[in-house]
Scaffold this motif. Structure first.
Motif, PDB file in Angstrom:
ATOM      1  N   PRO A 127       0.827  -1.214   0.000  1.00 30.20           N
ATOM      2  CA  PRO A 127       0.000   0.000   0.000  1.00 30.20           C
ATOM      3  C   PRO A 127       0.860   1.262   0.000  1.00 30.20           C
ATOM      4  N   ALA A 128       0.296   2.348  -0.520  1.00 28.82           N
ATOM      5  CA  ALA A 128       1.009   3.622  -0.528  1.00 28.82           C
ATOM      6  C   ALA A 128       1.316   4.080   0.887  1.00 28.82           C
ATOM      7  N   ALA A 129       0.409   3.808   1.826  1.00 24.66           N
ATOM      8  CA  ALA A 129       0.631   4.213   3.218  1.00 24.66           C
ATOM      9  C   ALA A 129       1.867   3.542   3.796  1.00 24.66           C
ATOM     10  N   THR A 130       2.107   2.301   3.413  1.00 27.49           N
ATOM     11  CA  THR A 130       3.303   1.588   3.889  1.00 27.49           C
ATOM     12  C   THR A 130       4.565   2.237   3.350  1.00 27.49           C
ATOM     13  N   ILE A 131       4.517   2.633   2.080  1.00 31.58           N
ATOM     14  CA  ILE A 131       5.665   3.308   1.474  1.00 31.58           C
ATOM     15  C   ILE A 131       5.948   4.615   2.209  1.00 31.58           C
ATOM     16  N   ALA A 132       4.899   5.397   2.431  1.00 29.60           N
ATOM     17  CA  ALA A 132       5.066   6.690   3.095  1.00 29.60           C
ATOM     18  C   ALA A 132       5.623   6.529   4.498  1.00 29.60           C
ATOM     19  N   ALA A 133       5.080   5.572   5.257  1.00 26.50           N
ATOM     20  CA  ALA A 133       5.537   5.371   6.628  1.00 26.50           C
ATOM     21  C   ALA A 133       6.967   4.854   6.673  1.00 26.50           C
ATOM     22  N   SER A 134       7.291   3.932   5.792  1.00 29.19           N
ATOM     23  CA  SER A 134       8.630   3.332   5.803  1.00 29.19           C
ATOM     24  C   SER A 134       9.702   4.337   5.403  1.00 29.19           C
ATOM     25  N   LEU A 135       9.361   5.258   4.504  1.00 33.14           N
ATOM     26  CA  LEU A 135      10.331   6.242   4.013  1.00 33.14           C
ATOM     27  C   LEU A 135      10.225   7.576   4.742  1.00 33.14           C
ATOM     28  N   ASP A 155       2.184   6.363 -14.597  1.00 27.73           N
ATOM     29  CA  ASP A 155       1.974   6.877 -15.954  1.00 27.73           C
ATOM     30  C   ASP A 155       3.093   6.465 -16.899  1.00 27.73           C
ATOM     31  N   HIS A 156       4.306   6.368 -16.375  1.00 25.18           N
ATOM     32  CA  HIS A 156       5.464   6.042 -17.207  1.00 25.18           C
ATOM     33  C   HIS A 156       5.821   4.553 -17.178  1.00 25.18           C
ATOM     34  N   GLY A 157       5.028   3.747 -16.486  1.00 27.37           N
ATOM     35  CA  GLY A 157       5.232   2.308 -16.502  1.00 27.37           C
ATOM     36  C   GLY A 157       6.265   1.773 -15.539  1.00 27.37           C
ATOM     37  N   PHE A 158       6.847   2.630 -14.689  1.00 29.59           N
ATOM     38  CA  PHE A 158       7.853   2.149 -13.745  1.00 29.59           C
ATOM     39  C   PHE A 158       7.227   1.534 -12.495  1.00 29.59           C
ATOM     40  N   VAL A 159       5.971   1.876 -12.234  1.00 32.35           N
ATOM     41  CA  VAL A 159       5.239   1.318 -11.102  1.00 32.35           C
ATOM     42  C   VAL A 159       3.898   0.811 -11.611  1.00 32.35           C
ATOM     43  N   LEU A 160       3.459  -0.304 -11.048  1.00 31.88           N
ATOM     44  CA  LEU A 160       2.183  -0.914 -11.397  1.00 31.88           C
ATOM     45  C   LEU A 160       1.200  -0.693 -10.252  1.00 31.88           C
ATOM     46  N   HIS A 161       0.003  -0.171 -10.568  1.00 31.71           N
ATOM     47  CA  HIS A 161      -1.033   0.028  -9.556  1.00 31.71           C
ATOM     48  C   HIS A 161      -2.045  -1.093  -9.656  1.00 31.71           C
ATOM     49  N   LEU A 162      -2.309  -1.757  -8.532  1.00 30.92           N
ATOM     50  CA  LEU A 162      -3.328  -2.791  -8.456  1.00 30.92           C
ATOM     51  C   LEU A 162      -4.521  -2.193  -7.709  1.00 30.92           C
ATOM     52  N   PRO A 163      -5.489  -1.604  -8.433  1.00 35.17           N
ATOM     53  CA  PRO A 163      -6.548  -0.833  -7.769  1.00 35.17           C
ATOM     54  C   PRO A 163      -7.409  -1.651  -6.827  1.00 35.17           C
ATOM     55  N   GLU A 164      -7.705  -2.913  -7.179  1.00 36.05           N
ATOM     56  CA  GLU A 164      -8.550  -3.729  -6.302  1.00 36.05           C
ATOM     57  C   GLU A 164      -7.874  -3.970  -4.951  1.00 36.05           C
ATOM     58  N   ALA A 165      -6.570  -4.175  -4.977  1.00 36.56           N
ATOM     59  CA  ALA A 165      -5.835  -4.430  -3.738  1.00 36.56           C
ATOM     60  C   ALA A 165      -5.307  -3.153  -3.093  1.00 36.56           C
ATOM     61  N   ARG A 166      -5.418  -2.025  -3.820  1.00 37.48           N
ATOM     62  CA  ARG A 166      -4.892  -0.745  -3.339  1.00 37.48           C
ATOM     63  C   ARG A 166      -3.406  -0.862  -2.996  1.00 37.48           C
ATOM     64  N   ARG A 167      -2.675  -1.449  -3.898  1.00 37.58           N
ATOM     65  CA  ARG A 167      -1.247  -1.670  -3.693  1.00 37.58           C
ATOM     66  C   ARG A 167      -0.464  -1.261  -4.937  1.00 37.58           C
ATOM     67  N   ALA A 169       2.998 -12.567  -8.315  1.00 38.94           N
ATOM     68  CA  ALA A 169       1.927 -12.919  -9.248  1.00 38.94           C
ATOM     69  C   ALA A 169       1.387 -11.690  -9.972  1.00 38.94           C
ATOM     70  N   GLY A 170       1.293 -10.559  -9.269  1.00 35.88           N
ATOM     71  CA  GLY A 170       0.777  -9.348  -9.898  1.00 35.88           C
ATOM     72  C   GLY A 170       1.629  -8.866 -11.042  1.00 35.88           C
ATOM     73  N   GLN A 171       2.938  -9.035 -10.921  1.00 38.53           N
ATOM     74  CA  GLN A 171       3.840  -8.623 -11.984  1.00 38.53           C
ATOM     75  C   GLN A 171       3.711  -9.540 -13.199  1.00 38.53           C
ATOM     76  N   VAL A 172       3.558 -10.829 -12.939  1.00 39.14           N
ATOM     77  CA  VAL A 172       3.383 -11.772 -14.049  1.00 39.14           C
ATOM     78  C   VAL A 172       2.071 -11.477 -14.781  1.00 39.14           C
ATOM     79  N   ARG A 173       1.031 -11.195 -14.016  1.00 40.42           N
ATOM     80  CA  ARG A 173      -0.263 -10.888 -14.622  1.00 40.42           C
ATOM     81  C   ARG A 173      -0.180  -9.631 -15.490  1.00 40.42           C
ATOM     82  N   ALA A 174       0.606  -8.646 -15.036  1.00 41.57           N
ATOM     83  CA  ALA A 174       0.764  -7.427 -15.823  1.00 41.57           C
ATOM     84  C   ALA A 174       1.483  -7.708 -17.140  1.00 41.57           C
ATOM     85  N   LEU A 175       2.400  -8.663 -17.137  1.00 45.72           N
ATOM     86  CA  LEU A 175       3.106  -9.020 -18.362  1.00 45.72           C
ATOM     87  C   LEU A 175       2.213  -9.792 -19.328  1.00 45.72           C
ATOM     88  N   TYR A 176       1.244 -10.534 -18.781  1.00 46.33           N
ATOM     89  CA  TYR A 176       0.368 -11.371 -19.599  1.00 46.33           C
ATOM     90  C   TYR A 176      -1.095 -11.011 -19.332  1.00 46.33           C
TER      91      TYR A 176
END
Length: 257
Positions: free
Chosen positions: A28-36, A52-64, A152-159
């Motif tokens: 989650p974004a909150a984890t990123i913010a808290a950790s950094l 937008d530039h493809g360096f990060v993948l957003h999984l909206p259902e999981a909010r991650r 698994a989310g990264q593999v799904r994004a590739l396929y």
């Protein structure tokens, strides 16, 4: 004043990417913010740009959020450079000498694997895995070993759909469900195989090489005429490849071998 403090947006962006690279899956974004220790508004803004530039993948259902394909392309681009080839070539050569079958080292590039080192065993035929050749990762042992290391989310994004599955000789997989089952078997066994999916009559056994964060840096595979090594000996072959992969992983991380 440190140079990095003059460009806080760039520094924060690199921190976000480095943090995501060290995770075992999307967070989650909150984890990123808290950790950094960054404001949530800053993190959400940076993530939006990176998505937008493809360096990060957003999984909206999981909010991650996790690393996107462009990040893996950067990683693969480094892996294709001379350092990985120099580190891997002597290890692969030793493995080929011990086994007596041809081997190669490959890296992920999008949905393909790119071969960066090939060692042909004496009196063995030329393979399609010459240096610089690209093949669909879901059909190759090296590619399957590397894909099985990704979340698994990264593999799904590739396929994302059936159009992502290129066919060579009529073998599986043709769907994400079929690929998922193959990768589950790879994780359970600890190694990947392909039997005629790339070249009829030839089989391969491969193991993923992990970097310091546990991400796939490369795949080491041995390819052989199907009749040369019985199927019940493939696990033993995989054990030898695993030792070579572990040695290359140590060298990538700068550890003593």
């Amino acid at each position: 004043m440190a140079a990095s403090s003059k460009v806080p947006a760039a520094e924060n962006t690199l921190q976000v990417l480095s943090f995501l690279a060290a995770q075992r899956g999307p967070v989650p974004a909150a984890t990123i913010a808290a950790s950094l220790d960054l404001p949530r508004s800053t993190v959400y803004h940076l993530l939006a740009v990176l998505v937008d530039h493809g360096f990060v993948l957003h999984l909206p259902e999981a909010r991650r959020y996790g690393l996107g394909v462009r990040s893996y392309e950067l990683s693969s681009a480094f892996s294709r450079q001379e350092p990985l080839s120099r580190l891997g070539r002597p290890i692969l050569a030793g493995l080929v000498d011990r086994i007596g079958e041809s081997g190669h080292l490959a890296v992920l590039h999008g949905r393909d694997v790119v071969y960066i080192v090939e060692e042909r065993a004496p009196r063995r035929p030329r393979l399609v895995t010459d240096v610089g050749v690209r093949l669909p990762s879901h059909l190759t042992a090296s590619g399957r070993a590397l894909l099985a290391t990704l979340p698994a989310g990264q593999v799904r994004a590739l396929y994302p759909d059936a159009a992502a599955f290129v066919d060579r000789v009529g073998g599986e997989p043709h769907t994400y469900g079929a690929l998922k089952r193959i990768l589950e078997r790879v994780r359970a066994d600890g190694y990947a195989t392909e039997d005629g999916e790339v070249t009829p009559g030839f089989a391969s056994v491969a193991v993923s090489v992990r970097d310091h964060a546990g991400w796939p840096a490369a795949g080491i595979a041995i390819t052989f005429p199907r009749e040369n090594i019985p199927h019940d000996e493939w696990a033993g072959l995989a054990a030898q490849i695993t030792e070579a992969a572990a040695e290359l992983s140590r060298r990538i991380r700068g550890l003593p071998v």
